[in-house]
Design a protein around this motif. Structure first.
Motif, PDB file in Angstrom:
ATOM      1  N   LEU A  61       0.241  -1.217   0.365  1.00  0.00           N
ATOM      2  CA  LEU A  61       0.237  -0.048   0.096  1.00  0.00           C
ATOM      3  C   LEU A  61       1.047   1.273   0.221  1.00  0.00           C
ATOM      4  O   LEU A  61       2.107   1.312   0.324  1.00  0.00           O
ATOM      5  N   ILE A  62       0.438   2.126  -0.301  1.00  0.00           N
ATOM      6  CA  ILE A  62       0.898   3.592  -0.033  1.00  0.00           C
ATOM      7  C   ILE A  62       1.984   3.878   1.305  1.00  0.00           C
ATOM      8  O   ILE A  62       3.407   4.587   0.625  1.00  0.00           O
ATOM      9  N   THR A  63       1.224   3.878   1.980  1.00  0.00           N
ATOM     10  CA  THR A  63       3.139   3.540   2.990  1.00  0.00           C
ATOM     11  C   THR A  63       3.380   1.991   4.071  1.00  0.00           C
ATOM     12  O   THR A  63       3.369   2.105   4.616  1.00  0.00           O
ATOM     13  N   GLY A  64       3.205   1.239   2.956  1.00  0.00           N
ATOM     14  CA  GLY A  64       4.362  -0.170   2.915  1.00  0.00           C
ATOM     15  C   GLY A  64       3.760  -1.402   2.810  1.00  0.00           C
ATOM     16  O   GLY A  64       2.724  -1.081   1.990  1.00  0.00           O
ATOM     17  N   LEU A  65       4.261  -2.420   3.491  1.00  0.00           N
ATOM     18  CA  LEU A  65       3.982  -3.588   3.751  1.00  0.00           C
ATOM     19  C   LEU A  65       3.028  -3.922   4.243  1.00  0.00           C
ATOM     20  O   LEU A  65       3.217  -3.529   5.899  1.00  0.00           O
ATOM     21  N   MET A  76     -16.227  -3.821   1.106  1.00  0.00           N
ATOM     22  CA  MET A  76     -15.865  -2.571   1.860  1.00  0.00           C
ATOM     23  C   MET A  76     -14.776  -1.938   1.682  1.00  0.00           C
ATOM     24  O   MET A  76     -15.060  -0.711   2.139  1.00  0.00           O
ATOM     25  N   GLY A  77     -14.006  -2.623   1.870  1.00  0.00           N
ATOM     26  CA  GLY A  77     -12.730  -1.862   2.498  1.00  0.00           C
ATOM     27  C   GLY A  77     -11.735  -3.430   2.715  1.00  0.00           C
ATOM     28  O   GLY A  77     -11.904  -4.520   2.143  1.00  0.00           O
ATOM     29  N   TRP A  78     -11.029  -3.275   3.993  1.00  0.00           N
ATOM     30  CA  TRP A  78      -9.871  -3.862   3.921  1.00  0.00           C
ATOM     31  C   TRP A  78      -9.386  -3.845   6.088  1.00  0.00           C
ATOM     32  O   TRP A  78     -10.030  -3.314   6.727  1.00  0.00           O
ATOM     33  N   LYS A  79      -9.626  -5.279   6.182  1.00  0.00           N
ATOM     34  CA  LYS A  79      -9.109  -5.078   8.046  1.00  0.00           C
ATOM     35  C   LYS A  79      -6.888  -4.590   7.637  1.00  0.00           C
ATOM     36  O   LYS A  79      -6.674  -6.274   7.327  1.00  0.00           O
ATOM     37  N   TYR A  80      -6.364  -4.697   8.696  1.00  0.00           N
ATOM     38  CA  TYR A  80      -5.563  -4.378   8.867  1.00  0.00           C
ATOM     39  C   TYR A  80      -4.797  -5.677   9.571  1.00  0.00           C
ATOM     40  O   TYR A  80      -5.382  -5.720  10.740  1.00  0.00           O
ATOM     41  N   VAL A  81      -3.851  -6.562   9.284  1.00  0.00           N
ATOM     42  CA  VAL A  81      -3.884  -7.761   9.801  1.00  0.00           C
ATOM     43  C   VAL A  81      -2.804  -7.568  10.528  1.00  0.00           C
ATOM     44  O   VAL A  81      -2.615  -7.849  11.899  1.00  0.00           O
ATOM     45  N   GLN A  82      -1.553  -7.481   9.750  1.00  0.00           N
ATOM     46  CA  GLN A  82      -0.307  -7.154  10.303  1.00  0.00           C
ATOM     47  C   GLN A  82       0.257  -6.129   9.365  1.00  0.00           C
ATOM     48  O   GLN A  82       0.268  -6.266   8.158  1.00  0.00           O
ATOM     49  N   ALA A  83       1.837  -4.829   9.994  1.00  0.00           N
ATOM     50  CA  ALA A  83       2.096  -3.817   9.113  1.00  0.00           C
ATOM     51  C   ALA A  83       3.562  -4.330   9.544  1.00  0.00           C
ATOM     52  O   ALA A  83       4.177  -5.010  11.211  1.00  0.00           O
ATOM     53  N   TYR A  84       4.621  -4.664   8.774  1.00  0.00           N
ATOM     54  CA  TYR A  84       5.746  -4.480   8.588  1.00  0.00           C
ATOM     55  C   TYR A  84       6.817  -3.479   8.855  1.00  0.00           C
ATOM     56  O   TYR A  84       7.575  -3.628   9.286  1.00  0.00           O
ATOM     57  N   GLU A  85       6.210  -2.716   9.019  1.00  0.00           N
ATOM     58  CA  GLU A  85       6.567  -1.201   9.289  1.00  0.00           C
ATOM     59  C   GLU A  85       6.664  -0.354  11.015  1.00  0.00           C
ATOM     60  O   GLU A  85       5.646  -0.243  11.413  1.00  0.00           O
ATOM     61  N   ARG A  99       6.156   1.830  11.934  1.00  0.00           N
ATOM     62  CA  ARG A  99       5.232   3.421  12.288  1.00  0.00           C
ATOM     63  C   ARG A  99       4.198   2.914  12.099  1.00  0.00           C
ATOM     64  O   ARG A  99       2.973   3.746  12.493  1.00  0.00           O
ATOM     65  N   GLU A 100       3.480   1.326  11.291  1.00  0.00           N
ATOM     66  CA  GLU A 100       2.284   1.416  10.454  1.00  0.00           C
ATOM     67  C   GLU A 100       1.909   0.397  11.655  1.00  0.00           C
ATOM     68  O   GLU A 100       0.285  -0.009  11.366  1.00  0.00           O
ATOM     69  N   ARG A 101       2.568   0.014  12.770  1.00  0.00           N
ATOM     70  CA  ARG A 101       1.671  -0.965  13.536  1.00  0.00           C
ATOM     71  C   ARG A 101       0.050  -0.997  14.383  1.00  0.00           C
ATOM     72  O   ARG A 101      -0.408  -1.584  14.709  1.00  0.00           O
ATOM     73  N   TYR A 102       0.254   0.418  14.674  1.00  0.00           N
ATOM     74  CA  TYR A 102      -0.892   0.978  15.041  1.00  0.00           C
ATOM     75  C   TYR A 102      -2.221   0.633  14.131  1.00  0.00           C
ATOM     76  O   TYR A 102      -3.448   0.555  14.969  1.00  0.00           O
ATOM     77  N   LYS A 103      -1.946   0.675  12.310  1.00  0.00           N
ATOM     78  CA  LYS A 103      -3.282  -0.444  12.523  1.00  0.00           C
ATOM     79  C   LYS A 103      -3.390  -1.505  12.774  1.00  0.00           C
ATOM     80  O   LYS A 103      -5.051  -1.215  12.061  1.00  0.00           O
ATOM     81  N   GLU A 104      -2.752  -2.708  12.516  1.00  0.00           N
ATOM     82  CA  GLU A 104      -2.763  -3.421  12.855  1.00  0.00           C
ATOM     83  C   GLU A 104      -4.583  -3.865  13.953  1.00  0.00           C
ATOM     84  O   GLU A 104      -4.957  -2.902  14.638  1.00  0.00           O
ATOM     85  N   GLY A 105      -5.472  -4.891  13.422  1.00  0.00           N
ATOM     86  CA  GLY A 105      -6.391  -4.994  13.638  1.00  0.00           C
ATOM     87  C   GLY A 105      -8.028  -4.006  13.488  1.00  0.00           C
ATOM     88  O   GLY A 105      -8.890  -4.269  13.959  1.00  0.00           O
TER      89      GLY A 105
END
Length: 106
Positions: free
Chosen positions: A57-61, A76-85, A87-93
């Motif tokens: 995605l724009i902000t990373g894998l 409708m969209g998606w669920k963030y399951v895991q962030a690899y960066e 700084r993006e881990r706040y999106k998980e779940g």
């Protein structure tokens, strides 16, 4: 469709009016989905979570899973399951729901 005593859902599926998110769970309106603007939510309801997949995605894998309306099947969209960066881990779940796929209910 689920019943939620004491709460009035604020966002519903544009196709079938199935409630998918509460106003209180909205984190940000400053996101983008496949069809344009999107909202980030702490929780979503009355949805079906699809298979996990890795996506750049724009902000990373991320590992994400598409979400669909449990009533009509609209994507409708998606669920963030895991962030690899880190700084993006706040999106998980959390959930991205595209603005074009929902309506506000007052």
């Amino acid at each position: 469709m689920g019943e939620f005593p004491g709460h009035r859902p604020t966002f519903s599926c544009r196709n079938c009016r199935n409630p998918v998110a509460f106003w209180q769970d909205l984190i940000s309106k400053d996101f983008w989905g496949k069809s344009g603007r999107a909202f980030l939510f702490h929780h979503a309801m009355n949805i079906v979570v699809g298979e996990k997949e890795e996506k750049q995605l724009i902000t990373g894998l991320f590992t994400i899973a598409n979400i669909s309306c449990s009533n009509c099947g609209e994507l409708m969209g998606w669920k963030y399951v895991q962030a690899y960066e880190p700084r993006e881990r706040y999106k998980e779940g959390k959930f991205i729901i595209e603005r074009a796929k929902i309506v506000k209910e007052y």
